[in-house]
Design an enzyme around this catalytic site. Structure first.
Site, short mmCIF file in Angstrom:
data_model
loop_
_atom_site.label_atom_id
_atom_site.label_comp_id
_atom_site.label_asym_id
_atom_site.label_seq_id
_atom_site.Cartn_x
_atom_site.Cartn_y
_atom_site.Cartn_z
N LYS A 26 -10.00 -4.89 11.53
CA LYS A 26 -8.91 -4.34 12.34
C LYS A 26 -8.76 -5.12 13.65
O LYS A 26 -7.65 -5.42 14.10
CB LYS A 26 -9.13 -2.85 12.61
CG LYS A 26 -8.85 -1.98 11.40
CD LYS A 26 -7.39 -2.12 10.95
CE LYS A 26 -7.13 -1.50 9.60
NZ LYS A 26 -5.75 -1.76 9.11
N GLY A 66 0.84 -1.20 0.00
CA GLY A 66 0.00 0.00 0.00
C GLY A 66 0.87 1.25 0.00
O GLY A 66 0.50 2.28 0.54
N GLY A 67 2.02 1.16 -0.63
CA GLY A 67 3.03 2.22 -0.55
C GLY A 67 2.69 3.51 -1.28
O GLY A 67 3.39 4.51 -1.13
N LEU A 68 1.62 3.50 -2.06
CA LEU A 68 1.23 4.74 -2.77
C LEU A 68 -0.02 5.36 -2.16
O LEU A 68 -0.63 6.26 -2.73
CB LEU A 68 1.02 4.45 -4.27
CG LEU A 68 2.26 3.89 -5.00
CD1 LEU A 68 1.98 3.73 -6.48
CD2 LEU A 68 3.49 4.78 -4.77
N GLY A 69 -0.41 4.91 -1.01
CA GLY A 69 -1.57 5.46 -0.30
C GLY A 69 -1.18 6.66 0.53
O GLY A 69 -0.04 7.15 0.46
N GLN A 70 -2.15 7.14 1.37
CA GLN A 70 -1.88 8.36 2.14
C GLN A 70 -0.69 8.19 3.08
O GLN A 70 0.20 9.04 3.13
CB GLN A 70 -3.12 8.73 2.99
CG GLN A 70 -2.92 10.01 3.82
CD GLN A 70 -3.94 10.20 4.93
OE1 GLN A 70 -4.67 9.27 5.28
NE2 GLN A 70 -3.96 11.38 5.50
N TYR A 111 -14.76 -2.61 8.47
CA TYR A 111 -13.39 -2.10 8.67
C TYR A 111 -12.92 -2.43 10.09
O TYR A 111 -11.84 -2.98 10.29
CB TYR A 111 -13.37 -0.59 8.46
CG TYR A 111 -12.03 0.08 8.70
CD1 TYR A 111 -11.82 0.91 9.80
CD2 TYR A 111 -10.97 -0.11 7.82
CE1 TYR A 111 -10.60 1.53 10.01
CE2 TYR A 111 -9.75 0.52 8.01
CZ TYR A 111 -9.57 1.34 9.12
OH TYR A 111 -8.35 1.95 9.32
N ASP A 161 2.55 -1.51 -4.51
CA ASP A 161 1.12 -1.19 -4.46
C ASP A 161 0.43 -1.99 -5.56
O ASP A 161 1.08 -2.49 -6.48
CB ASP A 161 0.86 0.32 -4.64
CG ASP A 161 -0.42 0.75 -3.91
OD1 ASP A 161 -0.35 1.67 -3.06
OD2 ASP A 161 -1.48 0.14 -4.15
C1 VAH Z 1 -10.60 6.00 8.30
N1 VAH Z 1 -8.59 7.39 8.19
O1 VAH Z 1 -11.23 7.04 8.49
C2 VAH Z 1 -9.08 6.04 8.47
C3 VAH Z 1 -8.68 5.68 9.86
C4 VAH Z 1 -8.96 6.29 12.23
C5 VAH Z 1 -9.49 6.45 10.90
O2 VAH Z 1 -8.79 4.34 10.11
O3 VAH Z 1 -11.12 4.95 8.01
#
Ligand code: VAH
Length: 317
Positions: free
Chosen positions: A144, A8-12, A140, A34
């Site tokens: 995590k 994911g090296g081209l992400g934020q 998400y 990426d």
């Molecule tokens: C998001 N920027 O909003 C990410 C991050 C803590 C937020 O995981 O999903």
């Protein structure tokens, strides 16, 4: 860490972490990957390989080719886009991590995987301790929490050196975030400079943890270089810098740009996610176990963001 592969090296985060670590370890010791090759100074500046993180065989080949000893695994779908595409989020966020951990097990690699404030849910105390209930209501968040548990399992069961932090919302000016609930806190700076006004999708009074990206980059570096004998936790550490609501960041911008105005048009999907997250993380464990301490607050971040973003936006006009 000596030879690092970033997914994911081209992400934020990846865009800036690649540059930061190439300065620290040498350009050729940081292999950026990426899923899609994009025009980027990071691709021009040093080793880049296309990699879909669900392809463990390809990852193993790259680890062998470049003699990698550490994988910084950033590739994931963020909260809002993961709610829109939960099946893809499960596959990328969890199967991708599983492939990284399996290659790390086979090749004795160290692994950094970020968790997030999104790993908590409504039943978590809003001022959130290191060890507490984690029942997130988003795909998400599920990926995590499962990711944290999987990384701890690979450490205990197979001795893989896994470490991670629970990132707050990250604010930066080099690369835009993609599909997060905290993205408003980046968009607002662009809007302030471009049009002088912003319509905020998150409701007044909604507190969320945030962090300026220089602190986040240093956190990855310091944690991965920390003395492992001092770590009582591994996946993942709460780290905090600032907690603010939309009206707080608007006021900080108005101190620099008095004519800036903000209104609200709440996005119910984003608001529901934001409401389920903590107000403020408690990060004593990170401070005690590896010396974590944030350096930027809302005022200093805002000054630096506007100072650096202004010339970049002027170039694109
Ligand atoms: C998001 N920027 O909003 C990410 C991050 C803590 C937020 O995981 O999903």
């Amino acid at each position: 860490m000596k030879t690092i592969l970033i997914t994911g090296g081209l992400g934020q985060i990846g865009t800036e972490l690649s540059t930061y670590l190439r300065q620290a370890y040498g350009t050729n010791n940081v292999i950026v990957t990426d899923v899609v090759k994009k025009d980027s100074p990071v691709v021009e500046a040093g080793p880049f390989e296309q990699l879909d993180v669900t392809d463990g065989k390809r990852l193993a080949e790259l680890v062998d080719r470049y003699h990698v000893d550490t994988v910084l695994h950033l590739a994931a779908l963020l909260s809002a886009v993961a709610e829109a595409h939960p099946q893809a989020a499960y596959r990328i966020n969890l199967d991708g991590l599983f492939q990284v951990l399996e290659v790390a097990r086979e090749k004795q690699l160290a692994v950094f995987t970020p968790s997030s404030i999104g790993a908590f849910g409504d039943s978590t105390p809003k001022v959130t301790p290191q060890d507490t209930i984690q029942r997130p209501s988003t795909m998400y968040g599920v990926t995590k929490v499962a990711g944290e548990l999987l990384c701890d399992y690979y450490f205990r069961r197979f001795g893989v050196d896994t470490r991670g932090v629970r990132f707050p919302g990250l604010i930066s000016y080099e690369a835009l975030p993609g599909g997060g609930t905290t993205d408003y806190a980046v968009e607002i700076y662009y809007a302030a400079l471009k049009t002088g006004k912003y319509v905020c999708p998150i409701a007044k009074g909604t507190l969320m943890d945030m962090m300026y990206i220089p602190d986040a980059l240093r956190a990855v570096h310091e944690l991965m270089e920390a003395d492992p004998t001092k770590l009582k936790h591994r996946n993942a550490f709460n780290i905090a810098a600032m907690s603010f609501a939309p009206e707080d960041i608007a006021a900080a911008i108005q101190e620099e740009l008095p004519s800036f105005t903000m209104s609200y048009q709440v996005n119910p999907t984003l608001q529901a996610i934001a409401d389920s997250w903590p107000d403020k993380l408690e990060d004593t464990a990170a401070r005690e176990e590896w010396g974590w301490k944030a350096q930027y607050d809302l005022k200093t971040m805002t000054k630096d963001m506007l100072k650096n973003l202004q010339p970049r936006l002027a170039e694109t006009k």
